[in-house]
Design an enzyme around this catalytic site. Structure first.
Site, PDB file in Angstrom:
ATOM      1  N   GLY A 105      91.029  38.864  46.242  1.00  0.00           N
ATOM      2  CA  GLY A 105      92.306  39.900  46.558  1.00  0.00           C
ATOM      3  C   GLY A 105      92.194  40.972  46.217  1.00  0.00           C
ATOM      4  N   GLN A 106      93.070  41.536  46.501  1.00  0.00           N
ATOM      5  CA  GLN A 106      93.773  42.600  45.778  1.00  0.00           C
ATOM      6  C   GLN A 106      95.139  41.912  44.544  1.00  0.00           C
ATOM      7  OE1 GLN A 106      96.760  45.459  47.314  1.00  0.00           O
ATOM      8  NE2 GLN A 106      96.467  46.360  45.651  1.00  0.00           N
ATOM      9  N   ASP A 138      88.030  30.997  48.088  1.00  0.00           N
ATOM     10  CA  ASP A 138      89.300  31.927  48.884  1.00  0.00           C
ATOM     11  C   ASP A 138      87.591  30.842  49.665  1.00  0.00           C
ATOM     12  OD1 ASP A 138      89.756  35.033  48.514  1.00  0.00           O
ATOM     13  OD2 ASP A 138      87.825  34.987  49.823  1.00  0.00           O
ATOM     14  N   ILE A 139      87.539  32.155  51.444  1.00  0.00           N
ATOM     15  CA  ILE A 139      86.341  31.766  51.770  1.00  0.00           C
ATOM     16  C   ILE A 139      84.368  32.777  51.436  1.00  0.00           C
ATOM     17  CG2 ILE A 139      86.478  33.616  53.260  1.00  0.00           C
ATOM     18  CD1 ILE A 139      86.597  31.218  55.582  1.00  0.00           C
ATOM     19  N   ASP A 182      88.229  27.557  53.275  1.00  0.00           N
ATOM     20  CA  ASP A 182      88.163  28.485  54.825  1.00  0.00           C
ATOM     21  C   ASP A 182      89.597  27.655  54.778  1.00  0.00           C
ATOM     22  OD1 ASP A 182      89.095  29.012  56.736  1.00  0.00           O
ATOM     23  OD2 ASP A 182      86.916  28.564  57.399  1.00  0.00           O
ATOM     24  N   TYR A 195     100.244  41.461  62.332  1.00  0.00           N
ATOM     25  CA  TYR A 195     101.061  40.966  60.608  1.00  0.00           C
ATOM     26  C   TYR A 195     101.952  41.283  60.943  1.00  0.00           C
ATOM     27  CZ  TYR A 195     100.743  41.932  55.436  1.00  0.00           C
ATOM     28  OH  TYR A 195     101.010  41.697  54.301  1.00  0.00           O
ATOM     29  N   LYS A 228     103.811  37.691  59.429  1.00  0.00           N
ATOM     30  CA  LYS A 228     104.812  37.399  58.795  1.00  0.00           C
ATOM     31  C   LYS A 228     106.413  36.534  58.757  1.00  0.00           C
ATOM     32  CE  LYS A 228     101.881  38.254  55.049  1.00  0.00           C
ATOM     33  NZ  LYS A 228     101.335  37.188  54.496  1.00  0.00           N
TER      34      LYS A 228
HETATM   35  N1  LIG Z   1      98.092  44.036  49.202  1.00  0.00           N
HETATM   36  C1  LIG Z   1      99.344  44.499  49.645  1.00  0.00           C
HETATM   37  O1  LIG Z   1     100.062  45.407  49.861  1.00  0.00           O
HETATM   38  C2  LIG Z   1     100.325  43.145  50.282  1.00  0.00           C
HETATM   39  C3  LIG Z   1     101.362  43.731  50.849  1.00  0.00           C
HETATM   40  C4  LIG Z   1     102.318  42.521  50.937  1.00  0.00           C
HETATM   41  C5  LIG Z   1     101.991  41.603  51.325  1.00  0.00           C
HETATM   42  N2  LIG Z   1     100.798  41.493  51.511  1.00  0.00           N
HETATM   43  C6  LIG Z   1     100.807  39.558  51.000  1.00  0.00           C
HETATM   44  O2  LIG Z   1      99.796  39.239  49.994  1.00  0.00           O
HETATM   45  C7  LIG Z   1      98.866  38.300  50.386  1.00  0.00           C
HETATM   46  C8  LIG Z   1      97.469  38.476  49.331  1.00  0.00           C
HETATM   47  O3  LIG Z   1      97.295  40.395  49.644  1.00  0.00           O
HETATM   48  P1  LIG Z   1      96.154  40.887  49.676  1.00  0.00           P
HETATM   49  O4  LIG Z   1      96.313  42.370  49.087  1.00  0.00           O
HETATM   50  O5  LIG Z   1      95.912  40.086  47.790  1.00  0.00           O
HETATM   51  O6  LIG Z   1      95.148  40.579  50.435  1.00  0.00           O
HETATM   52  P2  LIG Z   1      92.554  40.655  50.060  1.00  0.00           P
HETATM   53  O7  LIG Z   1      92.856  41.241  51.795  1.00  0.00           O
HETATM   54  O8  LIG Z   1      92.901  41.594  49.613  1.00  0.00           O
HETATM   55  O9  LIG Z   1      92.689  39.182  50.155  1.00  0.00           O
HETATM   56  C9  LIG Z   1      92.555  38.099  50.682  1.00  0.00           C
HETATM   57  C10 LIG Z   1      91.744  37.114  50.050  1.00  0.00           C
HETATM   58  O10 LIG Z   1      91.690  36.294  51.334  1.00  0.00           O
HETATM   59  C11 LIG Z   1      90.314  35.629  52.022  1.00  0.00           C
HETATM   60  N3  LIG Z   1      90.309  34.916  52.736  1.00  0.00           N
HETATM   61  C12 LIG Z   1      90.009  35.859  54.407  1.00  0.00           C
HETATM   62  N4  LIG Z   1      90.553  34.604  55.465  1.00  0.00           N
HETATM   63  C13 LIG Z   1      90.201  33.391  54.353  1.00  0.00           C
HETATM   64  C14 LIG Z   1      89.986  32.118  54.782  1.00  0.00           C
HETATM   65  N5  LIG Z   1      90.104  31.379  56.036  1.00  0.00           N
HETATM   66  N6  LIG Z   1      90.403  30.658  53.855  1.00  0.00           N
HETATM   67  C15 LIG Z   1      90.424  31.168  52.800  1.00  0.00           C
HETATM   68  N7  LIG Z   1      90.526  32.799  52.316  1.00  0.00           N
HETATM   69  C16 LIG Z   1      90.507  33.814  53.158  1.00  0.00           C
HETATM   70  C17 LIG Z   1      89.673  37.212  51.003  1.00  0.00           C
HETATM   71  O11 LIG Z   1      88.078  36.622  51.926  1.00  0.00           O
HETATM   72  C18 LIG Z   1      90.386  37.912  50.273  1.00  0.00           C
HETATM   73  O12 LIG Z   1      90.096  37.885  49.186  1.00  0.00           O
HETATM   74  C19 LIG Z   1      98.686  38.227  51.596  1.00  0.00           C
HETATM   75  O13 LIG Z   1      99.355  37.387  52.335  1.00  0.00           O
HETATM   76  C20 LIG Z   1      99.536  39.340  52.483  1.00  0.00           C
HETATM   77  O14 LIG Z   1      99.887  39.820  53.858  1.00  0.00           O
HETATM   78  C21 LIG Z   1      99.862  42.060  50.866  1.00  0.00           C
END
Ligand SMILES: NC(=O)c1ccc[n+]([C@@H]2O[C@H](COP(=O)([O-])OP(=O)(O)OC[C@H]3O[C@@H](n4cnc5c(N)ncnc54)[C@H](O)[C@@H]3O)[C@@H](O)[C@H]2O)c1
Length: 310
Positions: free
Chosen positions: A11-12, A34-35, A49, A139, A143
């Site tokens: 992810g991001q 990752d999934i 998963d 969400y 959290k």
């Molecule tokens: N990006 C933001 O602005 C932000 C802000 C606050 C908090 N967060 C937190 O940071 C964390 C990462 O955020 P992000 O932006 O990288 O999210 P994202 O959605 O870009 O990435 C999440 C990743 O989790 C993977 N995923 C989903 N279901 C899964 C499963 N069952 N098993 C394994 N992997 C699985 C997805 O494939 C994806 O690659 C999250 O907990 C999010 O809540 C992010």
């Protein structure tokens, strides 16, 4: 040296965290998971998963993992479309990791929370670490519950689980995954492709943000700090700067006067309105010397540079 696993690595945040961690961790000690079927990277990759306790445990034991960065989640805007799925993933994947820490199979955990824990009753400006919290999204509810469970495990079972309440993360590499602050990345991509931008928030909606390099540095710094210094057992407030859509639009219009942004707010406006305008992150500054390197201007310049915007 710790053997490290990132859960939700594609992810991001994970896609930048893996690159940064690889600078100090040997190739054969860093594992991504990752999934998704494959990783975008060449690092060691395990398809796992995060909802399967058995799979997680097996992969962690097989690879002798001691430190986990648990990033898998469904984010704020996407979560409103699938509330039950969001609650299930966000809570039960966290319990899997917390229980592995309780069993002392994992020694140290990072898990991100979010400013989504705050709600309409929280103070809006310079929101402090401790204030009323009535999140309005599933969400945010997940959290806030997760933060309290981290605190509970840390105190009741002497686990070492560390957490940050991230604001919106602005990054150039992997697109954001369905949050309320995604506009702050999307607008740069629209600009680059020569298209006007249709913004889903009102122009003056001010929210706390952080540039990806600062977000990753904060994770690494928090994880390196001696546990004795960490007064917050739930999740630390943290922020880089605050900004509105109009502020970015104005910067981009300075580069190209033709660029235009329309504001057509949707369901995400109510979510944004319930969140703080700015964050007070004094505990992070005092306990582990948090300091952002990127303010608003520097972030905009860096995005323009990284996205090769002419
Ligand atoms: N990006 C933001 O602005 C932000 C802000 C606050 C908090 N967060 C937190 O940071 C964390 C990462 O955020 P992000 O932006 O990288 O999210 P994202 O959605 O870009 O990435 C999440 C990743 O989790 C993977 N995923 C989903 N279901 C899964 C499963 N069952 N098993 C394994 N992997 C699985 C997805 O494939 C994806 O690659 C999250 O907990 C999010 O809540 C992010």
């Amino acid at each position: 040296m710790s053997r490290v696993l990132i859960v939700g690595s594609e992810g991001q945040i994970g896609s930048q965290l893996s690159v940064e961690l690889s600078k100090t961790i040997d190739f054969d000690k860093l594992f991504l998971s990752d999934i998704k079927d494959k990783s975008k990277t060449d690092f060691k990759y395990l398809k796992v998963d995060a909802l399967s306790y058995d799979d997680l445990k097996k992969n962690i034991l097989d690879n002798d993992i001691s430190e986990v960065y648990h990033l898998a989640a469904i984010l704020s805007a996407k979560g409103e479309k699938v509330p039950k799925k969001t609650w299930n993933l966000n809570m039960n994947s966290l319990f899997n990791i917390l229980n592995l820490a309780k069993e002392k199979i994992i020694k140290k955990v990072f898990w991100p929370s979010s400013i989504a824990v705050f709600g309409d009753s929280s103070s809006k400006n310079e929101t402090p670490q401790f204030t009323d919290k009535e999140p309005i999204t599933v969400y945010g509810i997940s959290k806030l519950a997760g933060e309290n469970w981290c605190k509970y495990y840390n105190e009741a079972y002497d686990t070492d689980v560390r957490s940050l309440r991230f604001p919106g993360v602005i990054s150039y590499d992997t697109p954001p995954g369905g949050g309320t602050t995604d506009y702050a990345v999307d607008i740069f991509h629209s600009f680059k492709s020569g298209k006007n931008y249709n913004c889903f928030l009102n122009e003056d909606t001010t929210l706390p943000m952080i540039y990806i390099d600062d977000a990753i540095n904060a994770i690494i710094k928090l994880m390196k700090t001696s546990k004795d210094n960490l007064r917050i057992k739930s999740s630390y407030n943290i922020s880089g700067f605050s900004m509105s859509p109009k502020m970015i639009a104005d910067e981009l219009k300075n580069l190209n006067k033709e660029f235009d942004v329309e504001y057509n707010s949707d369901f995400r406006q109510a979510i944004a309105d319930s969140w703080p305008n700015s964050i007070m992150d004094n505990y992070a500054r005092e306990d582990w010397d948090w300091k952002e390197n990127f303010d608003f201007k520097k972030t905009v310049n860096e995005m323009i540079h990284k996205l090769n915007i002419k």
